[in-house]
Design an enzyme around this catalytic site. Structure first.
Site, PDB file in Angstrom:
ATOM      1  N   GLU A 255       0.838  -1.194   0.000  1.00  9.23           N
ATOM      2  CA  GLU A 255       0.000   0.000   0.000  1.00  9.23           C
ATOM      3  C   GLU A 255       0.876   1.249   0.000  1.00  9.23           C
ATOM      4  O   GLU A 255       1.864   1.331   0.735  1.00  9.23           O
ATOM      5  CB  GLU A 255      -0.887   0.002   1.252  1.00  9.23           C
ATOM      6  N   LYS A 328      -9.864   2.538  -2.670  1.00 10.77           N
ATOM      7  CA  LYS A 328     -10.295   1.980  -1.389  1.00 10.77           C
ATOM      8  C   LYS A 328     -11.657   2.529  -1.012  1.00 10.77           C
ATOM      9  O   LYS A 328     -11.895   3.741  -1.028  1.00 10.77           O
ATOM     10  CB  LYS A 328      -9.271   2.318  -0.309  1.00 10.77           C
ATOM     11  N   CYS A 382      -5.617  -2.776   2.574  1.00  8.22           N
ATOM     12  CA  CYS A 382      -5.326  -2.687   4.010  1.00  8.22           C
ATOM     13  C   CYS A 382      -6.441  -3.351   4.819  1.00  8.22           C
ATOM     14  O   CYS A 382      -6.758  -4.502   4.600  1.00  8.22           O
ATOM     15  CB  CYS A 382      -5.095  -1.240   4.419  1.00  8.22           C
TER      16      CYS A 382
END
Length: 504
Positions: A255, A328, A382
């Site tokens: 990430e 995300k 994540c």
């Protein structure tokens, strides 16, 4: 009051069942102790207090890594991290309190009923914990047993169903003390049956060899955003990635591996800089290689001001061409955006991640076809990987899940707990999960939830592996999602209530 203290101690003990300590039998012992305490209490209010104390003890210990994350934000005092742990734990403890209250309400006169209702209530409240107020389903009871063969149950009943099973096993151990051996035999028989049933779902060998390389550069949070460090980061990523080998490979970076934007809608040189970053990364690719990396995308309506920003995963082909992007969707409160920003910023609070603007959430689970031999990939960026039933686009099922993360600010306890939950997602969906993190733990997880290869915490290195195959067919959970564990949870509660009435 003494019972409340005992419940707190039992909850604190259960925290050591999770990674990194991973003494999983402690979870069963702690649940057995909670059952005894609920059975001894004389009122609904006290049973709620017992469940609350148990949950508070468990969360306050197991979520200690959250305090560590505050030490990387110079704008806020480090002690505020422990305040955050305590406040969050006080909130999260409400959910086991509800489960304990239900268990006492319907099972105060029958121990078998108490265990059934506690198991069903635990599954429902864990699901609620993962749904309410953006959700925080970290460390479900099932995660404690992820390293055990019981992870084979999750393809059928999901994580919350497995959590119910964990509670039932702990309750059955308690019943054994009272010479009620039948519940333990029945629960163990069901667990073994569920474990064996999906064991042949994954073929032994992949039909196509697909080589992947996961890069872990060991870049700590204290260095990641330091001015001028981006060149050193690029050098480490390039060294570990290595030159093209002539054999097609999928290269996987963590990430925000590239801290400069990889796409930027602003003019005046910003687009050229983004192209430079993509081209530099793509210089490590062979003609058939693909790079999946975390990065930032900047949006601008007028070409000057920043109107939006996304924490993204980019699929980059040779020449720096972007063949897909995932934004995300499930952002971290206080990490990637500041709730009630006008109020909180006025009193000196800020995001834990660097930056003056909040990220914009993406639309949700998405599948991107990488083409060639790589096929379709799904993404969980994540901590999105901790949300059971929300990591895959069911309308367009991928062949594997890429889970880049930045666990560098999660302390010693956060990374292994994160990996345990990634293992649950792999087993639930019947899909391999590839994790790339800057400081660990990076891993290849097969479609049964087994860790094939990993790089330890605070180590630099690479994982060279063959992408494990997906299950032959989507498991039951992958087809019906959390409706399965919620259904069985209500069945457990209803069966307990009916059993209790018949015995009375």
């Amino acid at each position: 009051m003494l019972y409340v203290l005992y419940a707190f101690i039992a909850g604190a003990v259960s925290a050591f069942a999770f990674e990194p300590v991973a003494w999983w039998p402690l979870m069963l012992v702690a649940i057995a102790a909670l059952c005894e305490l609920i059975d001894r209490t004389k009122s609904l209010r006290r049973s709620l207090a017992l469940g609350f104390a148990f949950g508070f003890g468990q969360f306050a210990i197991s979520l200690n890594w959250i305090a560590t994350s505050f030490t990387y934000q110079s704008n806020m005092p480090a002690w505020l991290g422990w305040v955050a742990v305590i406040v969050l734990s006080l909130y999260l403890a409400l959910y086991p309190a509800i489960a304990a209250g239900l268990a006492w309400r319907f099972g105060r006169d029958d121990r078998v009923v108490l265990v059934c209702v506690l198991g069903g209530g635990w599954a429902i409240t864990e699901w609620l914990r993962g749904s309410m107020f953006t959700g925080f389903p970290w460390n479900p009871a099932a995660a404690a047993l992820a390293p055990t063969p019981l992870i084979g149950v999750t393809p059928l009943v999901g994580t919350y169903g497995m959590s119910a099973l964990v509670v039932l096993l702990g309750g059955a151990i308690w019943l054994e003390y009272y010479k009620k051996w039948l519940p333990l035999v029945v629960i163990l028989a069901i667990a073994v049956f569920l474990w064996v049933l999906p064991s042949s779902a994954v073929p032994p060998d992949p039909l196509t060899v697909r080589n992947v390389r996961i890069v872990q550069p060991n870049i700590g949070q204290q260095d990641k955003w330091r001015p001028g460090f981006e060149e050193e980061a690029a050098r480490r990523l390039a060294t570990l990635s290595g030159p093209p080998t002539g054999v097609p490979r999928l290269l996987l970076w963590p990430e925000a591996a590239v801290t400069e934007p990889l796409e930027d809608a602003r003019t005046d040189g910003h687009q050229a800089m983004a192209l430079f970053e993509r081209t530099r990364a793509a210089s490590l690719l062979g003609p058939s290689d693909v790079l999946l990396t975390g990065g930032i995308a900047i949006g601008s309506n007028d070409g000057v001001r920043v109107d939006s920003a996304a924490n993204s995963i980019f699929a980059i082909a040779p020449g720096g061409r972007v063949i897909g992007r995932y934004d995300k969707a499930h952002l971290v409160p206080y990490g990637e955006y500041l709730p009630m920003r006008p109020l909180l910023s006025a009193i000196g609070l800020s995001r834990l991640a660097p930056g003056d603007f909040d990220f914009t959430p993406g639309p949700g689970p998405r599948t991107i076809d990488l083409g060639g031999q790589w096929g379709k990939v799904g993404f969980a960026l994540c901590y999105e990987i901790i949300f059971s039933g929300h990591v895959v686009d069911w309308q367009d099922r991928p062949g594997f899940i890429f889970n880049p993360s930045n666990d560098a600010w999660f302390g010693r306890w956060g990374p292994p707990q994160h990996l345990a939950q990634a293992r649950l997602r792999a087993a639930e969906e019947g899909l391999p999960v590839l994790r790339a993190t800057p400081t660990g733990i990076s891993a290849v997880v097969d479609a049964r939830g087994n860790v094939v290869k990993q790089i330890g915490w605070r180590q630099a290195g690479v994982i060279d592996a063959v992408l494990p195959p997906a299950a032959n067919a989507p498991p039951l959970f992958a087809r019906f999602g959390n409706s399965i564990p919620i259904f069985w949870a209500f069945v457990l509660i209803a069966a307990g209530i009916v059993l209790g009435r018949k015995r009375r």
